[in-house]
Write a protein that holds these residues in place. Structure first.
Motif, PDB file in Angstrom:
ATOM      1  N   PRO A  57     -30.413  76.902  -7.578  1.00  0.00           N
ATOM      2  CA  PRO A  57     -30.045  76.578  -6.194  1.00  0.00           C
ATOM      3  C   PRO A  57     -29.756  77.824  -5.352  1.00  0.00           C
ATOM      4  O   PRO A  57     -30.193  77.916  -4.197  1.00  0.00           O
ATOM      5  N   GLU A  58     -29.039  78.798  -5.940  1.00  0.00           N
ATOM      6  CA  GLU A  58     -28.738  80.016  -5.183  1.00  0.00           C
ATOM      7  C   GLU A  58     -30.001  80.844  -4.934  1.00  0.00           C
ATOM      8  O   GLU A  58     -30.203  81.403  -3.858  1.00  0.00           O
ATOM      9  N   ARG A  59     -30.838  80.919  -5.954  1.00  0.00           N
ATOM     10  CA  ARG A  59     -32.077  81.692  -5.813  1.00  0.00           C
ATOM     11  C   ARG A  59     -32.983  81.063  -4.742  1.00  0.00           C
ATOM     12  O   ARG A  59     -33.607  81.767  -3.946  1.00  0.00           O
ATOM     13  N   ALA A  60     -33.047  79.745  -4.722  1.00  0.00           N
ATOM     14  CA  ALA A  60     -33.878  79.054  -3.736  1.00  0.00           C
ATOM     15  C   ALA A  60     -33.310  79.214  -2.330  1.00  0.00           C
ATOM     16  O   ALA A  60     -34.048  79.463  -1.367  1.00  0.00           O
ATOM     17  N   LEU A  61     -31.990  79.077  -2.182  1.00  0.00           N
ATOM     18  CA  LEU A  61     -31.383  79.230  -0.853  1.00  0.00           C
ATOM     19  C   LEU A  61     -31.556  80.653  -0.344  1.00  0.00           C
ATOM     20  O   LEU A  61     -31.889  80.871   0.838  1.00  0.00           O
ATOM     21  N   LEU A  62     -31.370  81.620  -1.218  1.00  0.00           N
ATOM     22  CA  LEU A  62     -31.546  83.010  -0.810  1.00  0.00           C
ATOM     23  C   LEU A  62     -32.990  83.260  -0.367  1.00  0.00           C
ATOM     24  O   LEU A  62     -33.245  83.958   0.628  1.00  0.00           O
ATOM     25  N   THR A  63     -33.929  82.675  -1.074  1.00  0.00           N
ATOM     26  CA  THR A  63     -35.337  82.814  -0.686  1.00  0.00           C
ATOM     27  C   THR A  63     -35.575  82.221   0.691  1.00  0.00           C
ATOM     28  O   THR A  63     -36.282  82.806   1.529  1.00  0.00           O
ATOM     29  N   ARG A  64     -35.001  81.056   0.958  1.00  0.00           N
ATOM     30  CA  ARG A  64     -35.137  80.435   2.276  1.00  0.00           C
ATOM     31  C   ARG A  64     -34.600  81.352   3.375  1.00  0.00           C
ATOM     32  O   ARG A  64     -35.217  81.499   4.438  1.00  0.00           O
ATOM     33  N   LEU A  65     -33.478  81.994   3.136  1.00  0.00           N
ATOM     34  CA  LEU A  65     -32.899  82.878   4.145  1.00  0.00           C
ATOM     35  C   LEU A  65     -33.758  84.124   4.346  1.00  0.00           C
ATOM     36  O   LEU A  65     -33.939  84.591   5.474  1.00  0.00           O
ATOM     37  N   ILE A  66     -34.278  84.665   3.259  1.00  0.00           N
ATOM     38  CA  ILE A  66     -35.132  85.849   3.359  1.00  0.00           C
ATOM     39  C   ILE A  66     -36.376  85.539   4.193  1.00  0.00           C
ATOM     40  O   ILE A  66     -36.860  86.363   4.969  1.00  0.00           O
ATOM     41  N   MET A  67     -36.903  84.328   4.042  1.00  0.00           N
ATOM     42  CA  MET A  67     -38.117  83.937   4.747  1.00  0.00           C
ATOM     43  C   MET A  67     -37.889  83.726   6.234  1.00  0.00           C
ATOM     44  O   MET A  67     -38.829  83.822   7.024  1.00  0.00           O
ATOM     45  N   ARG A  68     -36.671  83.443   6.627  1.00  0.00           N
ATOM     46  CA  ARG A  68     -36.407  83.129   8.034  1.00  0.00           C
ATOM     47  C   ARG A  68     -36.308  84.395   8.872  1.00  0.00           C
ATOM     48  O   ARG A  68     -36.202  85.505   8.361  1.00  0.00           O
ATOM     49  N   GLU A  82     -33.852  70.044  -1.260  1.00  0.00           N
ATOM     50  CA  GLU A  82     -34.554  70.275  -2.521  1.00  0.00           C
ATOM     51  C   GLU A  82     -33.791  71.213  -3.457  1.00  0.00           C
ATOM     52  O   GLU A  82     -34.192  71.400  -4.616  1.00  0.00           O
ATOM     53  N   LEU A  83     -32.688  71.815  -2.991  1.00  0.00           N
ATOM     54  CA  LEU A  83     -31.951  72.766  -3.825  1.00  0.00           C
ATOM     55  C   LEU A  83     -31.345  72.114  -5.063  1.00  0.00           C
ATOM     56  O   LEU A  83     -31.147  72.770  -6.088  1.00  0.00           O
ATOM     57  N   GLY A  84     -31.034  70.841  -4.950  1.00  0.00           N
ATOM     58  CA  GLY A  84     -30.412  70.165  -6.082  1.00  0.00           C
ATOM     59  C   GLY A  84     -28.920  70.431  -6.177  1.00  0.00           C
ATOM     60  O   GLY A  84     -28.300  70.128  -7.195  1.00  0.00           O
ATOM     61  N   ALA A  85     -28.331  71.023  -5.139  1.00  0.00           N
ATOM     62  CA  ALA A  85     -26.893  71.309  -5.099  1.00  0.00           C
ATOM     63  C   ALA A  85     -26.488  71.400  -3.634  1.00  0.00           C
ATOM     64  O   ALA A  85     -27.323  71.732  -2.778  1.00  0.00           O
ATOM     65  N   PRO A  86     -25.233  71.118  -3.300  1.00  0.00           N
ATOM     66  CA  PRO A  86     -24.787  71.223  -1.902  1.00  0.00           C
ATOM     67  C   PRO A  86     -24.948  72.655  -1.390  1.00  0.00           C
ATOM     68  O   PRO A  86     -24.626  73.622  -2.103  1.00  0.00           O
ATOM     69  N   VAL A  87     -25.436  72.797  -0.157  1.00  0.00           N
ATOM     70  CA  VAL A  87     -25.629  74.116   0.424  1.00  0.00           C
ATOM     71  C   VAL A  87     -24.325  74.909   0.476  1.00  0.00           C
ATOM     72  O   VAL A  87     -24.315  76.112   0.150  1.00  0.00           O
ATOM     73  N   PRO A  88     -23.173  74.305   0.859  1.00  0.00           N
ATOM     74  CA  PRO A  88     -21.925  75.094   0.882  1.00  0.00           C
ATOM     75  C   PRO A  88     -21.572  75.698  -0.469  1.00  0.00           C
ATOM     76  O   PRO A  88     -21.077  76.833  -0.537  1.00  0.00           O
ATOM     77  N   ASP A  89     -21.842  74.958  -1.552  1.00  0.00           N
ATOM     78  CA  ASP A  89     -21.551  75.495  -2.886  1.00  0.00           C
ATOM     79  C   ASP A  89     -22.449  76.693  -3.197  1.00  0.00           C
ATOM     80  O   ASP A  89     -21.989  77.716  -3.735  1.00  0.00           O
ATOM     81  N   ALA A  90     -23.737  76.573  -2.869  1.00  0.00           N
ATOM     82  CA  ALA A  90     -24.663  77.680  -3.121  1.00  0.00           C
ATOM     83  C   ALA A  90     -24.290  78.888  -2.269  1.00  0.00           C
ATOM     84  O   ALA A  90     -24.353  80.034  -2.730  1.00  0.00           O
ATOM     85  N   LEU A  91     -23.890  78.645  -1.009  1.00  0.00           N
ATOM     86  CA  LEU A  91     -23.460  79.743  -0.133  1.00  0.00           C
ATOM     87  C   LEU A  91     -22.237  80.453  -0.711  1.00  0.00           C
ATOM     88  O   LEU A  91     -22.152  81.689  -0.686  1.00  0.00           O
ATOM     89  N   ALA A  92     -21.313  79.683  -1.220  1.00  0.00           N
ATOM     90  CA  ALA A  92     -20.092  80.276  -1.768  1.00  0.00           C
ATOM     91  C   ALA A  92     -20.418  81.189  -2.946  1.00  0.00           C
ATOM     92  O   ALA A  92     -19.852  82.289  -3.081  1.00  0.00           O
ATOM     93  N   ARG A  93     -21.349  80.766  -3.798  1.00  0.00           N
ATOM     94  CA  ARG A  93     -21.707  81.589  -4.949  1.00  0.00           C
ATOM     95  C   ARG A  93     -22.483  82.843  -4.512  1.00  0.00           C
ATOM     96  O   ARG A  93     -22.325  83.916  -5.098  1.00  0.00           O
ATOM     97  N   LEU A  94     -23.322  82.709  -3.481  1.00  0.00           N
ATOM     98  CA  LEU A  94     -24.028  83.879  -2.966  1.00  0.00           C
ATOM     99  C   LEU A  94     -23.055  84.859  -2.320  1.00  0.00           C
ATOM    100  O   LEU A  94     -23.217  86.086  -2.444  1.00  0.00           O
TER     101      LEU A  94
END
Length: 571
Positions: A57-68, A82-94
């Motif tokens: 989930p973190e790797r996918a969210l980071l990829t989305r941000l890099i692409m923007r 599609e991350l399979g996890a809440p975005v706030p949780d993935a953001l917190a780990r990033l």
């Protein structure tokens, strides 16, 4: 977490996978770590390895941000189910892993880009009232009114103390730009060009990739490219050319980078000319090896009435190997300059006679004028086929396949190339001269036929910048090889190589074969078709003149439509 193993041969992602963009990003990172690790410093290497070690989930969210676009994002606007996890949780780990800055300072432009007018108006209402301007200003007008009042960056919590919307800044974007450059070989292509496409829709030639075949052999060469890109970005932003010029790297010993520098100097000279700094434009163009720069230098000297200087440069340039467009432009300049410097006008080279004919045909209910002409010319013993640029280019691509895909430095950066990255660069042919000559030797000894047909069979469907597979049946190839003499193919291929950018187009629309003709030079004819009101273009005229000078049979067929009474239609 165990580090992922890097496959030797990367593959493209399946678009049915909702995380296909992550698969493609991982392909890029693996490739760079595998083939360019020595061009990264230790911090960069650790960061990329850490990227591969992130949970999905973190790797996918980071990829989305890099692409923007940009590096700043509102956390409440990020929605990726599609991350399979809440975005706030993935953001917190990033945030915890230092991939994001959770409290970046925003300037006024950042703030107005991220937040709506409805969100901003209540916050700035007191300031607008104090300034004596209406609270109902548009967003752009409000931004302008506040420009002199709020000029210091601050966190969003200071700008909008009552908002619950957080803003994060993506760290390490410069690293991913460097990765993008080493993978693509340019910064023109965005992440979306690779990450968001289905790469499996076509098959690619697998080119051996070694340290010796890389465009960048040292880290400072990557730095040089990035510096040149910064100069190009400054020009696009409208910087004065005089401020950009000192930032341009000096001459480089890497041919691939040198050609990039030549193009940058071409653009820098254009900017200087537009901004009225003519002397700088002349100085910059004089240092550029780009063909267009030389013509622009001469035209500017002509506008400045420095006729003698322009004449001397033009005469020296005339002695070099020129492309068709260069030759034509130079001849026109010399013709204008001659009377102004008291010199005789250069004697023009007589243009070869181009065969022309006209025909009156019934207007077809559907289809093109080329199709109507092909139907008119076609006979069982003399088939006429619509080929335009596909046949000669295709035969060349099949004959010279190994040379086109030779792993010379700066030609291939990743496994998904349709053709070499330096294909239209001025030194493309020279860097492979001996290899092309070896291919052409097969035209002399007769082995070219088997070589072309064997390649057609072995490489069927693989991407090649010269080969359009649907247009090249084995029957067409065999008929062409039966009817076109090897010496004609050799002449055509040499001219194609002289300037690939110009000469890949402009071939006649039709080819007509006469397999029963005893004289091999008359077993085919190329036919350019022109409908009512259509005229020959410059590059078509140059090809037709070349055909005439080489004894290659070609003509222009002017088609006119007839009405129901059999008379020519009146436009």
């Amino acid at each position: 977490m165990a580090r992922a193993q890097f496959p030797e041969q990367p593959s493209s992602a399946d678009l049915s996978n909702p995380l296909y963009y992550l698969e493609n990003m991982e392909t890029v990172v693996r490739w760079v770590l595998s083939h360019h690790r020595d061009l990264l410093d230790k911090v960069e290497t650790r960061r990329l390895e850490a990227f591969m070690d992130l949970a999905i989930p973190e790797r996918a969210l980071l990829t989305r941000l890099i692409m923007r676009t940009g590096e700043l994002f509102r956390a409440d606007k990020l929605a990726y189910p599609e991350l399979g996890a809440p975005v706030p949780d993935a953001l917190a780990r990033l945030n915890a892993d230092d991939w994001l800055d959770p409290a970046p300072e925003l300037d006024l432009d950042d703030l107005f880009r991220l937040f709506t007018l409805a969100e901003l108006r209540p916050v700035f209402a007191p300031t607008l009232e104090r300034l004596g301007v209406p609270r109902t200003l548009s967003k752009a007008a409000m931004r302008l009114a506040l420009a002199d009042v709020h000029d210091e960056p601050r966190p969003v919590s200071d700008w909008l103390p009552d908002t619950s919307a957080g803003v994060v800044r993506l760290r390490y974007m410069a690293l991913f730009d460097r990765v993008r450059l080493m993978f693509f070989g340019n910064l023109r292509q965005t992440w979306s060009d690779f990450v968001l496409v289905e790469l499996g829709y076509q098959q690619y030639e697998q080119v051996p990739f070694s340290a010796e075949s890389r465009a960048f052999s040292r880290r400072d060469q990557v730095d040089c490219y990035l510096l040149m890109q910064a100069c190009r970005d400054a020009l696009e932003e409208g910087w004065p050319a005089a401020e950009v010029w000192p930032r341009v790297p000096g001459p480089v010993d890497n041919p691939w980078l040198a050609s990039r520098r030549d193009r940058l100097l071409l653009e820098l000279g254009r900017q200087a000319d537009r901004q009225g700094d003519r002397e700088l434009a002349l100085a910059v163009w004089a240092q550029s090896g780009h063909r267009e720069a030389r013509l622009k230098q001469l035209r500017l000297l002509e506008r400045m009435k420095r006729f003698r200087e322009a004449w001397e440069i033009a005469r020296r340039w005339q002695e070099t190997d020129l492309g068709d467009a260069e030759q034509q432009g130079l001849e026109r300049i010399l013709k204008r300059l001659a009377p102004k410097v008291g010199e005789p006008r250069p004697t023009p080279i007589p243009a070869p006679q181009i065969a022309e004919r006209s025909v009156l045909l019934p207007r077809p209910l559907s289809g093109s004028v080329e199709g109507a002409a092909a139907a008119y010319l076609d006979r069982s013993d003399a088939p006429a086929i619509y080929v335009e640029n596909t046949l000669i280019n295709g035969l060349f691509g099949l004959l010279c396949w190994p040379v086109i895909f030779k792993p010379v430095p700066g030609a291939f950066f990743h496994p998904f190339h349709v053709g070499p990255a330096d294909l239209t660069r001025e030194d493309f042919t020279e860097r492979r001269r001996s290899d092309f000559e070896a291919c052409f030797a097969s035209l002399d000894n007769g082995s070219y036929r088997a070589r072309i047909l064997d390649t057609w069979q072995a490489k069927q469907g693989l991407a090649n910048p010269f080969v359009i597979w649907p247009a090249l049946s084995v029957e067409l190839i065999e008929l062409a090889l039966d009817c076109i003499p090897a010496r004609h193919l050799k002449s055509l291929f040499r001219r194609l190589l002289h300037n690939i950018r110009e000469h890949r187009s402009g071939f006649p629309d039709l080819i007509r074969f006469f397999p029963g003709e005893a004289d091999e030079a008359r077993r085919y004819e190329m036919v350019e078709v022109k409908g009512p009101g259509d005229r020959l273009q410059d590059h078509q005229r140059r090809w037709l003149a070349f055909f005439a000078s080489e004894g290659i049979p070609a003509s222009v067929l002017y088609v006119r439509w007839q009405d129901e009474s059999g008379q020519e239609e009146v436009p």
